[in-house]
Design a protein around this motif. Structure first.
Motif, PDB file in Angstrom:
ATOM      1  N   ASP A  52      73.855  61.128  60.937  1.00  0.00           N
ATOM      2  CA  ASP A  52      74.266  60.513  61.866  1.00  0.00           C
ATOM      3  C   ASP A  52      74.466  61.365  63.174  1.00  0.00           C
ATOM      4  O   ASP A  52      75.682  62.012  63.151  1.00  0.00           O
ATOM      5  N   PRO A  53      73.436  61.696  63.981  1.00  0.00           N
ATOM      6  CA  PRO A  53      73.424  62.687  65.000  1.00  0.00           C
ATOM      7  C   PRO A  53      74.739  62.585  66.099  1.00  0.00           C
ATOM      8  O   PRO A  53      74.949  63.382  66.845  1.00  0.00           O
ATOM      9  N   ALA A  54      75.119  61.368  65.980  1.00  0.00           N
ATOM     10  CA  ALA A  54      76.019  60.938  67.132  1.00  0.00           C
ATOM     11  C   ALA A  54      77.645  61.351  66.535  1.00  0.00           C
ATOM     12  O   ALA A  54      78.337  61.773  67.263  1.00  0.00           O
ATOM     13  N   ASN A  55      77.675  61.620  65.366  1.00  0.00           N
ATOM     14  CA  ASN A  55      78.648  61.986  64.441  1.00  0.00           C
ATOM     15  C   ASN A  55      78.258  62.855  63.419  1.00  0.00           C
ATOM     16  O   ASN A  55      78.867  62.549  62.355  1.00  0.00           O
ATOM     17  N   PRO A  56      78.199  64.009  63.865  1.00  0.00           N
ATOM     18  CA  PRO A  56      77.713  64.928  62.615  1.00  0.00           C
ATOM     19  C   PRO A  56      78.800  65.616  62.016  1.00  0.00           C
ATOM     20  O   PRO A  56      79.932  65.648  62.640  1.00  0.00           O
ATOM     21  N   VAL A 126      62.671  65.859  61.183  1.00  0.00           N
ATOM     22  CA  VAL A 126      63.597  65.428  62.092  1.00  0.00           C
ATOM     23  C   VAL A 126      63.214  64.017  62.724  1.00  0.00           C
ATOM     24  O   VAL A 126      61.907  63.840  63.000  1.00  0.00           O
ATOM     25  N   TYR A 127      64.131  63.096  62.611  1.00  0.00           N
ATOM     26  CA  TYR A 127      63.691  61.664  63.123  1.00  0.00           C
ATOM     27  C   TYR A 127      64.877  60.987  63.605  1.00  0.00           C
ATOM     28  O   TYR A 127      66.014  61.204  63.607  1.00  0.00           O
ATOM     29  N   ASP A 128      64.445  59.806  64.285  1.00  0.00           N
ATOM     30  CA  ASP A 128      65.201  58.800  64.627  1.00  0.00           C
ATOM     31  C   ASP A 128      64.531  57.415  64.408  1.00  0.00           C
ATOM     32  O   ASP A 128      63.412  57.425  63.874  1.00  0.00           O
ATOM     33  N   GLU A 129      64.772  56.315  65.047  1.00  0.00           N
ATOM     34  CA  GLU A 129      64.325  55.035  64.760  1.00  0.00           C
ATOM     35  C   GLU A 129      62.963  55.033  65.268  1.00  0.00           C
ATOM     36  O   GLU A 129      62.186  53.997  65.026  1.00  0.00           O
ATOM     37  N   ASN A 130      62.582  56.049  66.140  1.00  0.00           N
ATOM     38  CA  ASN A 130      61.304  55.640  67.021  1.00  0.00           C
ATOM     39  C   ASN A 130      60.099  56.910  66.753  1.00  0.00           C
ATOM     40  O   ASN A 130      59.084  56.539  67.098  1.00  0.00           O
ATOM     41  N   SER A 131      60.466  57.891  66.150  1.00  0.00           N
ATOM     42  CA  SER A 131      59.749  58.918  65.759  1.00  0.00           C
ATOM     43  C   SER A 131      60.104  59.869  64.617  1.00  0.00           C
ATOM     44  O   SER A 131      61.270  59.844  64.250  1.00  0.00           O
ATOM     45  N   SER A 132      59.292  60.640  63.898  1.00  0.00           N
ATOM     46  CA  SER A 132      59.575  61.445  62.954  1.00  0.00           C
ATOM     47  C   SER A 132      58.503  62.743  62.965  1.00  0.00           C
ATOM     48  O   SER A 132      57.484  62.567  63.182  1.00  0.00           O
ATOM     49  N   LYS A 133      59.191  63.822  62.951  1.00  0.00           N
ATOM     50  CA  LYS A 133      58.372  64.939  62.834  1.00  0.00           C
ATOM     51  C   LYS A 133      58.822  65.941  61.498  1.00  0.00           C
ATOM     52  O   LYS A 133      59.797  66.128  61.351  1.00  0.00           O
ATOM     53  N   ILE A 134      57.909  66.496  61.076  1.00  0.00           N
ATOM     54  CA  ILE A 134      58.127  67.397  59.866  1.00  0.00           C
ATOM     55  C   ILE A 134      58.014  69.035  60.569  1.00  0.00           C
ATOM     56  O   ILE A 134      57.099  69.483  61.182  1.00  0.00           O
ATOM     57  N   TYR A 135      58.918  69.786  59.985  1.00  0.00           N
ATOM     58  CA  TYR A 135      58.996  71.111  60.390  1.00  0.00           C
ATOM     59  C   TYR A 135      59.129  72.037  59.004  1.00  0.00           C
ATOM     60  O   TYR A 135      59.784  71.534  57.978  1.00  0.00           O
ATOM     61  N   LYS A 136      58.579  73.031  59.133  1.00  0.00           N
ATOM     62  CA  LYS A 136      58.393  74.006  58.122  1.00  0.00           C
ATOM     63  C   LYS A 136      59.315  75.375  58.380  1.00  0.00           C
ATOM     64  O   LYS A 136      59.196  75.828  59.507  1.00  0.00           O
ATOM     65  N   LYS A 137      60.082  75.837  57.616  1.00  0.00           N
ATOM     66  CA  LYS A 137      60.851  76.792  57.815  1.00  0.00           C
ATOM     67  C   LYS A 137      60.824  77.874  56.779  1.00  0.00           C
ATOM     68  O   LYS A 137      60.673  77.408  55.559  1.00  0.00           O
ATOM     69  N   GLU A 138      60.701  79.194  56.877  1.00  0.00           N
ATOM     70  CA  GLU A 138      60.275  80.412  55.957  1.00  0.00           C
ATOM     71  C   GLU A 138      61.467  81.179  56.116  1.00  0.00           C
ATOM     72  O   GLU A 138      61.942  81.568  56.820  1.00  0.00           O
ATOM     73  N   GLY A 139      61.554  81.804  54.565  1.00  0.00           N
ATOM     74  CA  GLY A 139      62.534  82.571  54.893  1.00  0.00           C
ATOM     75  C   GLY A 139      62.647  83.537  53.447  1.00  0.00           C
ATOM     76  O   GLY A 139      61.806  83.606  52.530  1.00  0.00           O
ATOM     77  N   GLU A 140      63.646  84.305  53.368  1.00  0.00           N
ATOM     78  CA  GLU A 140      63.916  85.021  52.015  1.00  0.00           C
ATOM     79  C   GLU A 140      65.365  84.821  51.494  1.00  0.00           C
ATOM     80  O   GLU A 140      66.305  84.487  52.363  1.00  0.00           O
TER      81      GLU A 140
END
Length: 169
Positions: A52-56, A126-140
């Motif tokens: 819930d982004p309004a109440n994280p 990362v999404y809401d009721e109207n859209s969704s997008k995939i992100y990749k994060k790399e690390g160690e």
């Protein structure tokens, strides 16, 4: 919401809506890739999932959830730099939820002290009721065995740019 981790030998972690147990390990045992990935997914899910982004969740709530996944030194270092507040701030700013979709670890080295170094790729939605997008994060990442439990002793990654935001995760 994902369950917080406790400091017991067997702990129950909620992954993808299902409860799973983290089994005890002994100092001197080899760290198995599957167990390391289970630990890492639980840790990253506890750290990054914002339903819930309004109440994280607050910084303290997130810190409490991730404490059982980290060595004491790593936990204290991350608390000092408020590392865990970023996902909640991002979600609130862009008004979207964040969910860990998958994690993949690749073993890099087994060190003389018994720690194991990995590189990782984490996929976020990362999404809401109207859209969704995939992100990749790399690390160690470095994992060790402390008091018969796997623990993250180091987590480093580059930030990823999130659409609609000057910064990122």
């Amino acid at each position: 919401m994902f369950s917080g981790a406790g400091a017991c030998n067997k702990e129950v972690v909620k992954e993808n809506g299902e409860m799973t147990e983290r089994s005890p390990v002994k100092e001197g045992d080899a760290i198995k890739l599957g167990e390391a990935e289970k630990l890492f997914k639980g840790y990253y899910s506890a750290r990054y999932t914002i339903k819930d982004p309004a109440n994280p969740p607050t910084f303290d709530e997130i810190a409490k959830k991730i404490k059982g996944y980290l060595s004491e030194d790593e936990y204290n270092a991350q608390i000092l730099n408020r590392f865990y507040s970023m996902p909640a701030l991002v979600a609130k700013e862009i008004k979207k939820s964040i969910e860990v979709q998958s994690v993949k670890l690749e073993e890099q080295s087994i060190n003389e002290d018994g720690t194991v170094d990995y590189t990782y790729t984490t996929v976020f939605k990362v999404y809401d009721e109207n859209s969704s997008k995939i992100y990749k994060k790399e690390g160690e990442l470095t994992i060790t065995i402390i008091d018969n439990e796997l623990k993250v002793t180091r987590d480093w990654s580059r930030g990823i740019k999130i659409d609609g935001l000057d910064g990122g995760l």
